[in-house]
Motif scaffolding. Sequence first.
Motif, PDB file in Angstrom:
ATOM      1  N   LEU A 248       0.609   3.863  -0.384  1.00 53.00           N
ATOM      2  CA  LEU A 248       1.791   2.715  -0.829  1.00 53.00           C
ATOM      3  C   LEU A 248       3.091   2.950  -0.648  1.00 53.00           C
ATOM      4  CD1 LEU A 248       0.083   1.595  -4.624  1.00 53.00           C
ATOM      5  CD2 LEU A 248      -0.850   1.264  -2.265  1.00 53.00           C
ATOM      6  N   VAL A 249       3.853   1.913  -0.094  1.00 45.95           N
ATOM      7  CA  VAL A 249       4.817   1.613   0.416  1.00 45.95           C
ATOM      8  C   VAL A 249       5.652   0.480  -0.230  1.00 45.95           C
ATOM      9  CG1 VAL A 249       7.372   1.831   2.307  1.00 45.95           C
ATOM     10  CG2 VAL A 249       4.281   3.392   2.107  1.00 45.95           C
ATOM     11  N   VAL A 250       6.699   1.134  -0.746  1.00 44.01           N
ATOM     12  CA  VAL A 250       7.437  -0.252  -1.557  1.00 44.01           C
ATOM     13  C   VAL A 250       9.067   0.039  -1.593  1.00 44.01           C
ATOM     14  CG1 VAL A 250       7.939  -1.845  -3.363  1.00 44.01           C
ATOM     15  CG2 VAL A 250       5.414  -0.127  -3.740  1.00 44.01           C
ATOM     16  N   GLU A 251       9.484  -1.271  -0.537  1.00 46.87           N
ATOM     17  CA  GLU A 251      10.309  -1.452  -0.290  1.00 46.87           C
ATOM     18  C   GLU A 251      11.451  -1.823  -1.806  1.00 46.87           C
ATOM     19  OE1 GLU A 251      12.220  -0.057   2.463  1.00 46.87           O
ATOM     20  OE2 GLU A 251      10.416   0.166   3.220  1.00 46.87           O
ATOM     21  N   ALA A 252      12.281  -1.552  -1.896  1.00 47.13           N
ATOM     22  CA  ALA A 252      12.824  -2.357  -3.025  1.00 47.13           C
ATOM     23  C   ALA A 252      14.193  -2.206  -3.354  1.00 47.13           C
ATOM     24  CB  ALA A 252      12.634  -1.699  -4.645  1.00 47.13           C
TER      25      ALA A 252
ATOM     26  N   ARG B 271      13.335   2.625  -1.053  1.00 45.50           N
ATOM     27  CA  ARG B 271      12.214   3.263  -0.265  1.00 45.50           C
ATOM     28  C   ARG B 271      10.908   3.859  -1.409  1.00 45.50           C
ATOM     29  NH1 ARG B 271      10.361   3.971   5.723  1.00 45.50           N
ATOM     30  NH2 ARG B 271      10.879   1.972   6.026  1.00 45.50           N
ATOM     31  N   TYR B 272      10.584   3.756  -2.098  1.00 48.69           N
ATOM     32  CA  TYR B 272       9.019   4.732  -2.723  1.00 48.69           C
ATOM     33  C   TYR B 272       7.309   4.496  -1.663  1.00 48.69           C
ATOM     34  CZ  TYR B 272      12.136   3.615  -6.605  1.00 48.69           C
ATOM     35  OH  TYR B 272      13.592   3.510  -7.053  1.00 48.69           O
ATOM     36  N   THR B 273       7.448   5.645  -2.026  1.00 44.77           N
ATOM     37  CA  THR B 273       5.872   6.335  -1.528  1.00 44.77           C
ATOM     38  C   THR B 273       5.511   6.155  -2.737  1.00 44.77           C
ATOM     39  OG1 THR B 273       7.024   6.874   0.518  1.00 44.77           O
ATOM     40  CG2 THR B 273       4.935   7.154   0.614  1.00 44.77           C
ATOM     41  N   VAL B 274       3.998   6.243  -2.377  1.00 45.26           N
ATOM     42  CA  VAL B 274       3.279   6.295  -3.828  1.00 45.26           C
ATOM     43  C   VAL B 274       1.795   6.547  -3.503  1.00 45.26           C
ATOM     44  CG1 VAL B 274       2.056   5.791  -6.238  1.00 45.26           C
ATOM     45  CG2 VAL B 274       4.629   5.184  -5.657  1.00 45.26           C
ATOM     46  N   GLN B 275       1.315   8.281  -3.843  1.00 43.17           N
ATOM     47  CA  GLN B 275       0.450   8.351  -2.588  1.00 43.17           C
ATOM     48  C   GLN B 275      -1.107   9.017  -4.344  1.00 43.17           C
ATOM     49  OE1 GLN B 275      -0.126  11.229   0.269  1.00 43.17           O
ATOM     50  NE2 GLN B 275      -1.300  12.597  -0.933  1.00 43.17           N
TER      51      GLN B 275
END
Length: 297
Positions: free
Chosen positions: A45-49, A87-91
């Motif tokens: 998941l890539v979340v742009e905050a 940018r948060y990258t969640v695996q």
Amino acid sequence: MQCLLLAASVLLTANSSLAAAPTLSVVNPPSTYGVHIGDVLTRTLVVEASGGDTLAKNSLPKKGRKQNGIELVGIAVQSQAQSGHTRYTVQFDYQVFAASATPSVMYLPAEKLIVAATTVDIPAWGFWFSPLVTGGTTTARKNILPEVKTPLIDSHVHQQGLVVSLSMTVISLLALLYINADGQWLPFMGGAFARAHRQLKRLAKSAKPKTAAEEKKALVYLHQAFNQHYGANIFARDVDEFVRLRPGFKGLQQEITQFFEASNQSLYDVKSRDSRQLIAQLVQLSKRLRDCERGVS
């Protein structure tokens, strides 16, 4: 006029809220079929905050959670600050532990993340689960392959090499023993000069004073060896004939001649001599004569 201002303020607030909403992109596993028990499926998941919005860590699911035959076995979070947003990258790593006799549809569970005060929904993802063996124990027995015996290593060549190496080692040791040993353990080691060399070494190492008598005894040891090889009493005039009969001693012809000259001086000269030094020289000469006798010089 006041109504227009109020409407403009509401629009600006709405636009600001829309601009601040985080964006989400999901990368699911590449294949939706052929998944077996024990397989690990990775979902990124890539979340742009925007601004200073942060991802709430307590909103992340706990590692080890099990749900409908799916276990969350790993979770990793990385953050990267960029201009104006983060940018948060969640695996997520999910492992399938369900057991089914027939193909069935399974789902990676839906997840929820909280960024600032906004909830980000991740939808479930479906895939086909394929059993390893369809049917019961009867079918499993039919699919069992017989054990293959481990191929044996042909050690014949290595055994031959070992035998050759051991033989060469034994031959080398015997050769060194034959060349350097003073004993008579092997044939042809107990020659006349080998015996004279042993006698001279014992005489040189004895604690007795080295007198003229000891010197004459040392000369006699070598004379006896020469006589045995020659087959008769040998004198200085017979050295050439001795070398002709025993060509192996030709390289020491000069030393042999000097020995007979020194022997004559010792027997007939009345001047005193250094008997210890003479005996030591005879030890060295007898060793060289022994080597010629054994054919190794």
